[in-house]
Every structure is written in structure tokens, then in C-alpha cells.
Design a protein around this motif. Structure first.
Motif, PDB file in Angstrom:
ATOM      1  N   ALA A  10      47.563  38.834  33.834  1.00 54.80           N
ATOM      2  CA  ALA A  10      46.983  37.740  33.060  1.00 54.80           C
ATOM      3  C   ALA A  10      45.465  37.844  33.064  1.00 54.80           C
ATOM      4  N   PHE A  11      44.903  38.218  31.921  1.00 49.52           N
ATOM      5  CA  PHE A  11      43.452  38.299  31.775  1.00 49.52           C
ATOM      6  C   PHE A  11      42.882  37.133  30.985  1.00 49.52           C
ATOM      7  N   GLY A  12      43.750  36.238  30.541  1.00 54.57           N
ATOM      8  CA  GLY A  12      43.278  35.115  29.752  1.00 54.57           C
ATOM      9  C   GLY A  12      43.198  35.446  28.279  1.00 54.57           C
ATOM     10  N   PRO A  13      42.829  34.471  27.442  1.00 51.74           N
ATOM     11  CA  PRO A  13      42.811  34.677  25.986  1.00 51.74           C
ATOM     12  C   PRO A  13      41.751  35.662  25.524  1.00 51.74           C
ATOM     13  N   LYS A  14      40.698  35.854  26.324  1.00 53.37           N
ATOM     14  CA  LYS A  14      39.638  36.795  25.980  1.00 53.37           C
ATOM     15  C   LYS A  14      39.467  37.778  27.135  1.00 53.37           C
ATOM     16  N   PRO A  15      40.289  38.829  27.170  1.00 55.51           N
ATOM     17  CA  PRO A  15      40.284  39.763  28.302  1.00 55.51           C
ATOM     18  C   PRO A  15      38.914  40.377  28.597  1.00 55.51           C
ATOM     19  N   GLU A  16      38.103  40.576  27.547  1.00 55.46           N
ATOM     20  CA  GLU A  16      36.792  41.196  27.743  1.00 55.46           C
ATOM     21  C   GLU A  16      35.832  40.288  28.497  1.00 55.46           C
ATOM     22  N   GLU A  17      36.178  39.018  28.612  1.00 55.99           N
ATOM     23  CA  GLU A  17      35.308  38.090  29.330  1.00 55.99           C
ATOM     24  C   GLU A  17      35.736  37.902  30.783  1.00 55.99           C
ATOM     25  N   CYS A  18      36.793  38.591  31.195  1.00 57.84           N
ATOM     26  CA  CYS A  18      37.293  38.493  32.563  1.00 57.84           C
ATOM     27  C   CYS A  18      36.491  39.452  33.442  1.00 57.84           C
ATOM     28  N   ARG A  19      35.464  38.922  34.091  1.00 57.16           N
ATOM     29  CA  ARG A  19      34.545  39.755  34.871  1.00 57.16           C
ATOM     30  C   ARG A  19      34.371  39.150  36.264  1.00 57.16           C
ATOM     31  N   ASP A  20      35.487  38.921  36.901  1.00 56.48           N
ATOM     32  CA  ASP A  20      35.519  38.308  38.221  1.00 56.48           C
ATOM     33  C   ASP A  20      35.971  39.354  39.227  1.00 56.48           C
ATOM     34  N   PHE A 142      31.973  43.139  40.280  1.00 55.73           N
ATOM     35  CA  PHE A 142      31.191  42.777  39.092  1.00 55.73           C
ATOM     36  C   PHE A 142      29.867  42.102  39.423  1.00 55.73           C
ATOM     37  N   ASN A 143      29.735  41.580  40.612  1.00 55.04           N
ATOM     38  CA  ASN A 143      28.551  40.819  40.993  1.00 55.04           C
ATOM     39  C   ASN A 143      27.644  41.685  41.866  1.00 55.04           C
ATOM     40  N   ASN A 145      25.450  40.889  44.079  1.00 52.75           N
ATOM     41  CA  ASN A 145      25.475  40.471  45.479  1.00 52.75           C
ATOM     42  C   ASN A 145      26.713  41.001  46.191  1.00 52.75           C
ATOM     43  N   ASP A 146      27.854  41.047  45.479  1.00 46.50           N
ATOM     44  CA  ASP A 146      29.074  41.616  46.057  1.00 46.50           C
ATOM     45  C   ASP A 146      28.893  43.100  46.355  1.00 46.50           C
ATOM     46  N   ARG A 147      28.233  43.806  45.441  1.00 47.85           N
ATOM     47  CA  ARG A 147      28.013  45.232  45.652  1.00 47.85           C
ATOM     48  C   ARG A 147      27.110  45.475  46.862  1.00 47.85           C
ATOM     49  N   ARG A 148      26.042  44.707  46.947  1.00 42.30           N
ATOM     50  CA  ARG A 148      25.121  44.864  48.081  1.00 42.30           C
ATOM     51  C   ARG A 148      25.791  44.491  49.400  1.00 42.30           C
ATOM     52  N   LYS A 149      26.519  43.388  49.393  1.00 41.49           N
ATOM     53  CA  LYS A 149      27.198  42.955  50.618  1.00 41.49           C
ATOM     54  C   LYS A 149      28.230  43.994  51.045  1.00 41.49           C
ATOM     55  N   ASP A 213      56.617  53.127  27.686  1.00 41.43           N
ATOM     56  CA  ASP A 213      55.965  52.172  26.779  1.00 41.43           C
ATOM     57  C   ASP A 213      55.339  50.984  27.500  1.00 41.43           C
ATOM     58  N   SER A 214      55.322  50.990  28.830  1.00 35.03           N
ATOM     59  CA  SER A 214      54.613  49.927  29.544  1.00 35.03           C
ATOM     60  C   SER A 214      53.106  50.202  29.486  1.00 35.03           C
ATOM     61  N   VAL A 215      52.341  49.134  29.427  1.00 36.37           N
ATOM     62  CA  VAL A 215      50.891  49.234  29.305  1.00 36.37           C
ATOM     63  C   VAL A 215      50.242  48.289  30.310  1.00 36.37           C
ATOM     64  N   TYR A 216      49.231  48.787  30.990  1.00 36.58           N
ATOM     65  CA  TYR A 216      48.483  47.976  31.946  1.00 36.58           C
ATOM     66  C   TYR A 216      46.990  48.164  31.702  1.00 36.58           C
ATOM     67  N   HIS A 217      46.205  47.266  32.279  1.00 32.03           N
ATOM     68  CA  HIS A 217      44.756  47.321  32.086  1.00 32.03           C
ATOM     69  C   HIS A 217      44.033  47.117  33.417  1.00 32.03           C
ATOM     70  N   LEU A 218      42.815  47.657  33.469  1.00 32.62           N
ATOM     71  CA  LEU A 218      41.886  47.359  34.551  1.00 32.62           C
ATOM     72  C   LEU A 218      40.528  47.063  33.944  1.00 32.62           C
ATOM     73  N   ASN A 219      39.920  45.980  34.358  1.00 31.28           N
ATOM     74  CA  ASN A 219      38.551  45.664  33.972  1.00 31.28           C
ATOM     75  C   ASN A 219      37.615  46.149  35.073  1.00 31.28           C
ATOM     76  N   MET A 220      36.680  47.025  34.715  1.00 29.19           N
ATOM     77  CA  MET A 220      35.799  47.643  35.699  1.00 29.19           C
ATOM     78  C   MET A 220      34.335  47.471  35.284  1.00 29.19           C
ATOM     79  N   PHE A 221      33.464  47.421  36.282  1.00 25.15           N
ATOM     80  CA  PHE A 221      32.032  47.367  35.997  1.00 25.15           C
ATOM     81  C   PHE A 221      31.505  48.781  35.787  1.00 25.15           C
ATOM     82  N   PRO A 222      30.820  49.045  34.654  1.00 29.25           N
ATOM     83  CA  PRO A 222      30.321  50.395  34.371  1.00 29.25           C
ATOM     84  C   PRO A 222      29.070  50.715  35.190  1.00 29.25           C
TER      85      PRO A 222
END
Length: 271
Positions: A10-20, A142-143, A145-149, A213-222
Motif C-alpha cells: 500500500a503506497f497510497g493514492p499517489k505512490p510517488e509521494e510516499c517518501r517515508d 529518505f531523510n 537526518n536518518d542517513r547521518r544518524k 505476472d506479479s508486480v511489486y515496487h520499491l520507493n528509493m532515495f536516489p
């Protein structure tokens, strides 16, 4: 897309905005975890990777390793079989369960721990000669501060003169030139399609399509290479060396993956 994959991820109605940062736990659901070894193909990956990590770690005199993104256990098992003392950590309970199962099939009992990188030293014991963070896993953060920590936690988990090995996709090439991958070293599974279906400076959304035919996604920080190296230096790592697809010399746009070796050393200032 299969209804199961779309329902469970579940990425929500706008998957591209899921950056948590914390959303990765939901991305690695049972269905995707079960497919992960098909994506990697342990035998093909072992053949393509060779003994790069094993030899490099042995040359450094490494004995105790913390695999902080063990996934389904590929590197943990290979390193155990090479004679290293390994602790396997991951933030996903499903991944850890699969890693433990994979270890048992190969005659090993993995020492696993579920850990949030941002509080890594709360959940692990002792210090390690090497911390490895492989499989493009660091780019789940994605954050800044998370990367530094997280990098600070990796640094703290190391013995003096220890080494962090962290890899990432070549996001510079994806952002600047578009996506092109040989899938030579990392994702070696047959008849599996992997590509970013959406890219902007703050998100790369990867699509994974399987033969059933199964499809999955990962949202990653570039994560750009120079930025990653700067963050490592700023938390205290020194002598950072970056390989491109296991090679010391390469053209910046060519590698699919960069592999950073960041040393925890104390170098006296020159007088």
C-alpha cells in the motif's frame, strides 16, 4: 499488476509521494520476500560476484562482521561459509525469517536480530571488524537526518580500524542519463523485469515484474555518489574508496552499482 501485490504493498493514492523511511517495512511483505531469491538468484550472483568481498575482508584481517541489511541471507551465508563470525540484522521481520530459513537449508544457524539502523547499537552487542550494508539498502532512507544518524551508528558499531562496506545503485547515471542496467552482478534472476518507472531528484520508484505476472515496487532515495561519500566523511570515516561494479577504475556512467569502503581510522595531522 496482480491484486495481491497491489493490495499488500500500500503506497497510497499517489505512490510517488510516499517518501517515508519507515515505509520499507510495508514494501517487503510476504509476497515480495518470497520472490526475492528469484530476483537475486543465489548461484548466479555468487558466480558474478566471485570472492570480491571475502578476499577484501580477509586482506583487512576481518573476523567479526555485522550484516546490517541481510535480506534473505545471501551475503551472511557466504561469509559464514568463508569462515567469518557473522551477525545478521534487518529491519524486516519477514526478511529475517527467510534468511534464517535459507541458512538452515544450507546447514547454518544464523544469529539474527531485528534492528532499526537509527538505533542500531541499542539492539546489537559488542563491536565488529566490519559492517556491511549491501543490496542498495541504504537508499531506503529518505531523510538526511536518518542517513547521518545511521552512518554514525555504523561508525559506532565498528572496532578501531574497522571498515564499513556500503553499496548503492548508480543514481547519478539514472538521474543524469536515464536508466540502463546490464543486471550483470546484482539482480541475476531470469525473466524478471526491473526498472525505475518514476524518477525525480528525491525519489526513484522501481518496478519489479515476475514471470507469474506479479508486480511489486520499491520507493528509493536516489543517492548521488559524491553526496554519499561526503556524509561518510562528515560522521568520521576516512580513506573512502569507491569501486564501480567491483572494479577500481571505471567511467562514472558505466557501473550499475557503486561499492564504498569507508575506513574507521585515526590519522594524525601532518606537522
Amino acid at each position: 499488476m496482480s491484486s495481491t501485490a497491489s493490495k499488500d504493498q500500500a503506497f497510497g493514492p499517489k505512490p510517488e509521494e510516499c517518501r517515508d523511511t519507515d515505509h520499507y517495512v510495508k514494501e517487503y511483505n510476504d509476497g515480495f520476500v518470497d520472490k526475492w531469491d528469484d530476483l537475486i538468484d543465489w548461484d548466479s550472483r555468487a558466480e558474478s560476484e566471485g570472492d570480491f568481498f571475502i578476499q577484501t575482508l580477509k586482506e583487512r584481517g576481518v573476523k567479526r562482521i555485522l550484516d546490517v541489511a541481510c535480506g534473505t541471507g545471501f551475503h551472511s551465508v557466504r561469509l559464514i561459509e568463508a569462515g567469518f563470525d557473522v551477525v545478521s540484522a534487518d529491519g524486516s521481520a519477514d526478511m529475517l525469517a527467510k534468511a534464517f530459513e535459507n541458512g538452515r537449508k544450507r546447514g547454518h544457524i544464523l544469529r539474527t536480530v531485528q534492528a532499526d539502523w537509527r538505533q542500531l547499537n541499542r539492539d546489537i552487542n559488542g563491536r565488529y571488524d566490519a559492517v556491511i550494508c549491501l543490496g542498495n539498502s541504504f537508499t531506503h532512507l529518505f531523510n538526511e537526518n536518518d542517513r547521518r544518524k545511521t552512518l554514525a551508528e555504523f561508525y559506532s558499531a565498528l572496532n578501531h580500524d574497522g571498515v564499513l562496506i556500503l553499496d548503492q545503485r548508480n543514481y547519478d547515471s539514472i538521474l543524469d542519463h536515464g536508466y540502463s542496467s546490464k543486471h550483470t552482478y546484482y539482480y541475476c534472476g531470469n525473466d524478471i523485469s526491473v526498472y525505475p518507472e518514476y524518477v525525480d531528484p528525491g525519489l526513484t520508484r522501481f518496478r519489479y515484474a515476475f514471470p507469474d505476472d506479479s508486480v511489486y515496487h520499491l520507493n528509493m532515495f536516489p543517492l548521488r555518489k559524491a553526496y554519499a561519500r561526503r556524509l561518510m566523511r562528515e560522521v568520521g570515516f576516512q580513506d573512502i574508496q569507491t569501486y564501480g561494479d567491483f572494479k577500481e577504475t571505471y567511467r562514472e556512467s558505466e557501473p550499475d552499482f557503486f561499492i564504498h569502503f569507508a575506513e574507521k581510522k585515526y590519522v594524525e595531522d601532518e606537522q
